[in-house]
Design a protein around this motif. Structure first.
Motif, mmCIF file in Angstrom:
data_model
loop_
_atom_site.group_PDB
_atom_site.id
_atom_site.type_symbol
_atom_site.label_atom_id
_atom_site.label_comp_id
_atom_site.label_asym_id
_atom_site.label_seq_id
_atom_site.Cartn_x
_atom_site.Cartn_y
_atom_site.Cartn_z
ATOM 1 N N GLY B 40 -11.121 -8.889 8.996
ATOM 2 C CA GLY B 40 -10.731 -10.378 8.821
ATOM 3 C C GLY B 40 -12.093 -11.325 8.758
ATOM 4 N N GLN B 41 -13.620 -10.726 8.991
ATOM 5 C CA GLN B 41 -14.522 -11.186 9.516
ATOM 6 C C GLN B 41 -15.489 -10.881 8.053
ATOM 7 O OE1 GLN B 41 -15.814 -11.886 13.119
ATOM 8 N NE2 GLN B 41 -13.912 -11.972 14.048
ATOM 9 N N GLY B 42 -16.691 -11.698 8.068
ATOM 10 C CA GLY B 42 -17.751 -11.380 7.173
ATOM 11 C C GLY B 42 -18.588 -10.464 7.869
ATOM 12 N N PRO B 43 -19.267 -9.529 7.234
ATOM 13 C CA PRO B 43 -20.164 -8.633 7.917
ATOM 14 C C PRO B 43 -21.278 -9.321 8.715
ATOM 15 C CG PRO B 43 -19.954 -8.004 5.492
ATOM 16 C CD PRO B 43 -19.270 -9.250 5.639
ATOM 17 N N GLN B 44 -21.828 -8.667 9.881
ATOM 18 C CA GLN B 44 -22.611 -9.400 10.943
ATOM 19 C C GLN B 44 -23.860 -8.427 10.731
ATOM 20 O OE1 GLN B 44 -22.452 -12.258 12.355
ATOM 21 N NE2 GLN B 44 -20.550 -12.609 11.050
ATOM 22 N N PHE B 45 -25.048 -8.822 10.626
ATOM 23 C CA PHE B 45 -26.168 -8.080 10.607
ATOM 24 C C PHE B 45 -26.768 -7.369 12.106
ATOM 25 C CE2 PHE B 45 -30.401 -6.552 9.504
ATOM 26 C CZ PHE B 45 -31.489 -7.063 10.275
ATOM 27 N N ILE B 46 -26.819 -6.102 12.037
ATOM 28 C CA ILE B 46 -27.078 -5.559 13.153
ATOM 29 C C ILE B 46 -28.604 -5.257 13.174
ATOM 30 C CG2 ILE B 46 -26.884 -3.268 14.598
ATOM 31 C CD1 ILE B 46 -24.143 -2.819 13.321
ATOM 32 N N PHE B 47 -29.300 -4.351 12.262
ATOM 33 C CA PHE B 47 -30.562 -4.288 12.285
ATOM 34 C C PHE B 47 -30.959 -3.656 10.805
ATOM 35 C CE2 PHE B 47 -29.406 -0.634 15.338
ATOM 36 C CZ PHE B 47 -29.016 0.122 14.473
ATOM 37 N N GLN B 48 -32.297 -3.607 10.584
ATOM 38 C CA GLN B 48 -32.919 -3.379 9.444
ATOM 39 C C GLN B 48 -34.051 -1.978 9.666
ATOM 40 O OE1 GLN B 48 -35.815 -5.451 6.862
ATOM 41 N NE2 GLN B 48 -34.113 -5.863 5.512
ATOM 42 N N TYR B 49 -34.135 -1.135 8.733
ATOM 43 C CA TYR B 49 -35.050 -0.193 8.854
ATOM 44 C C TYR B 49 -35.876 0.013 7.883
ATOM 45 C CZ TYR B 49 -33.857 1.471 13.453
ATOM 46 O OH TYR B 49 -33.763 1.675 14.794
ATOM 47 N N TYR B 50 -37.182 0.068 8.014
ATOM 48 C CA TYR B 50 -38.450 0.452 6.837
ATOM 49 C C TYR B 50 -39.274 1.050 7.303
ATOM 50 C CZ TYR B 50 -42.117 -0.662 3.520
ATOM 51 O OH TYR B 50 -42.839 -0.691 2.597
ATOM 52 N N GLU B 51 -39.940 2.269 6.483
ATOM 53 C CA GLU B 51 -40.840 3.022 7.125
ATOM 54 C C GLU B 51 -40.657 3.714 8.502
ATOM 55 O OE1 GLU B 51 -44.668 1.632 4.563
ATOM 56 O OE2 GLU B 51 -44.451 1.032 6.679
ATOM 57 N N GLU B 52 -39.151 4.077 8.738
ATOM 58 C CA GLU B 52 -38.898 4.464 10.109
ATOM 59 C C GLU B 52 -38.927 3.667 11.235
ATOM 60 O OE1 GLU B 52 -40.254 8.608 10.414
ATOM 61 O OE2 GLU B 52 -41.165 8.639 8.371
ATOM 62 N N GLU B 53 -39.247 2.338 11.195
ATOM 63 C CA GLU B 53 -39.288 1.666 12.034
ATOM 64 C C GLU B 53 -38.089 0.366 11.962
ATOM 65 O OE1 GLU B 53 -43.896 1.646 13.038
ATOM 66 O OE2 GLU B 53 -43.034 0.016 12.961
ATOM 67 N N GLU B 54 -37.598 -0.009 13.279
ATOM 68 C CA GLU B 54 -36.608 -1.297 13.044
ATOM 69 C C GLU B 54 -37.533 -2.439 13.030
ATOM 70 O OE1 GLU B 54 -33.631 -1.636 16.215
ATOM 71 O OE2 GLU B 54 -34.337 -3.667 16.397
ATOM 72 N N SER B 74 -30.409 7.258 7.155
ATOM 73 C CA SER B 74 -30.637 6.187 8.503
ATOM 74 C C SER B 74 -29.203 6.842 9.004
ATOM 75 C CB SER B 74 -30.446 5.044 8.137
ATOM 76 O OG SER B 74 -30.342 4.096 9.339
ATOM 77 N N GLU B 75 -29.316 6.477 10.543
ATOM 78 C CA GLU B 75 -28.248 6.743 11.442
ATOM 79 C C GLU B 75 -28.245 5.408 12.260
ATOM 80 O OE1 GLU B 75 -28.534 11.559 12.407
ATOM 81 O OE2 GLU B 75 -29.129 10.060 13.913
ATOM 82 N N LEU B 76 -27.005 4.997 12.722
ATOM 83 C CA LEU B 76 -26.492 4.219 13.721
ATOM 84 C C LEU B 76 -25.871 4.584 14.795
ATOM 85 C CD1 LEU B 76 -25.821 1.034 14.593
ATOM 86 C CD2 LEU B 76 -23.950 1.388 13.189
ATOM 87 N N ASN B 77 -26.409 4.566 16.005
ATOM 88 C CA ASN B 77 -25.714 4.924 17.199
ATOM 89 C C ASN B 77 -25.153 3.911 18.078
ATOM 90 O OD1 ASN B 77 -26.818 7.909 16.845
ATOM 91 N ND2 ASN B 77 -28.600 6.853 16.687
ATOM 92 N N VAL B 78 -23.977 4.194 18.570
ATOM 93 C CA VAL B 78 -23.464 3.211 19.434
ATOM 94 C C VAL B 78 -23.003 3.974 20.771
ATOM 95 C CG1 VAL B 78 -21.659 1.304 19.880
ATOM 96 C CG2 VAL B 78 -22.399 1.966 17.409
ATOM 97 N N ASN B 79 -23.540 3.633 21.874
ATOM 98 C CA ASN B 79 -23.230 4.295 23.092
ATOM 99 C C ASN B 79 -21.996 3.463 23.910
ATOM 100 O OD1 ASN B 79 -25.295 6.093 22.522
ATOM 101 N ND2 ASN B 79 -26.916 5.058 23.419
ATOM 102 N N ALA B 80 -21.762 3.996 25.025
ATOM 103 C CA ALA B 80 -20.644 3.300 25.733
ATOM 104 C C ALA B 80 -19.830 2.380 24.966
ATOM 105 C CB ALA B 80 -21.355 2.572 26.875
ATOM 106 N N LEU B 81 -18.910 2.994 24.169
ATOM 107 C CA LEU B 81 -18.115 2.166 23.119
ATOM 108 C C LEU B 81 -17.107 1.382 24.052
ATOM 109 C CD1 LEU B 81 -17.301 5.116 20.503
ATOM 110 C CD2 LEU B 81 -18.577 2.802 20.200
ATOM 111 N N LEU B 82 -16.990 -0.006 23.473
ATOM 112 C CA LEU B 82 -15.866 -0.781 23.842
ATOM 113 C C LEU B 82 -14.950 -1.023 23.025
ATOM 114 C CD1 LEU B 82 -18.498 -3.564 25.290
ATOM 115 C CD2 LEU B 82 -17.495 -1.676 26.401
#
Lengths: 114, 115
Positions: B40-54, B74-82
């Motif tokens: 029910g919400q709009g997308p929220q920006f997490i991060f952006q990658y270019y040339e293998e760097e955040e 690209s991969e997104l990893n999330v640890n210790a899920l809530l």
């Protein structure tokens, strides 16, 4: 920080009629882009229309047009001759001219009645 | 012309677990961004990658990390899920240089449910 506000959580329109979705934004920048994205139940965000802030002329894409008021920081979307396939969530989005991430509003759910 | 592809489309995890989401950008694109879209919400920006760097990061904790490979995927990893990490995770790509219209191209997302 840039913010985008969509004040209409839900809108409804009769098939073949016209509907306008509202969007306002807040920024101190002069060079930026504004977008309307459509998200159907399939989840994929699809670009509907784009407006460059330096262009005074309002963008138009077939049945979709915008009313861009830069001084008022307003960016509304008009859908003419609404079709059943237009039913979806519509998101207004802002991004800076270069590196900026895209900021989205909370969305407007559009229902099209046959 | 292949668009943005994401995998998996759906997954269920339990609290405390770790998850990896994958994204292949649109052909010819070199920049990948990740977004979290809660129900029910709009997308929220997490991060952006270019040339293998955040290159940019939104307001997300360090539990969220990413990687970009030489082939621009690209991969997104999330640890210790809530429980609050339950959301649709969207990947978007663009071409940073050259003809640039500002538009992002999105995948269909990965729906993560945390129990």
């Amino acid at each position: 920080a840039q913010t985008v506000t969509q004040s209409q959580p839900e809108m409804s329109v009769q098939e073949a009629e016209t509907v306008t979705l509202s969007c306002t934004y807040d920024t101190s920048e002069s060079d930026y882009y504004l977008f309307w994205y459509k998200q159907p139940p399939s989840r994929q965000m699809i670009l509907v229309i784009r407006q460059e802030a330096y262009k005074q002329q309002n963008a138009t894409e077939n049945r979709f047009s915008v009313n861009f008021q830069k001084a008022a920081k307003s960016f509304s979307l008009k859908i003419s001759d609404s079709q059943l396939g237009d039913a979806a969530m519509y998101f207004c989005a802002y991004r800076s001219a270069f590196w900026g991430d895209m900021r989205f509003g909370a969305g407007t759910r559009l229902t099209v009645k046959p | 012309d292949a668009g943005v592809t994401q995998s998996p489309t759906h997954l269920i995890k339990t609290r405390g677990q770790q998850v990896t989401l994958r994204c292949s950008p649109k052909s010819g694109h070199d920049t990948v961004s990740w977004y979290q879209q809660a129900l029910g919400q709009g997308p929220q920006f997490i991060f952006q990658y270019y040339e293998e760097e955040e290159r940019q990061r939104g307001n997300f904790p360090d539990r969220f990390s990413g990687h970009q490979f030489p082939n621009y995927s690209s991969e997104l990893n999330v640890n210790a899920l809530l429980l609050g990490d339950s959301a649709l995770y969207l990947c978007a790509s663009k071409l940073l240089s050259g003809s640039w219209t500002g538009e992002l191209f999105f995948g269909e997302g990965s729906r993560l449910t945390v129990l």
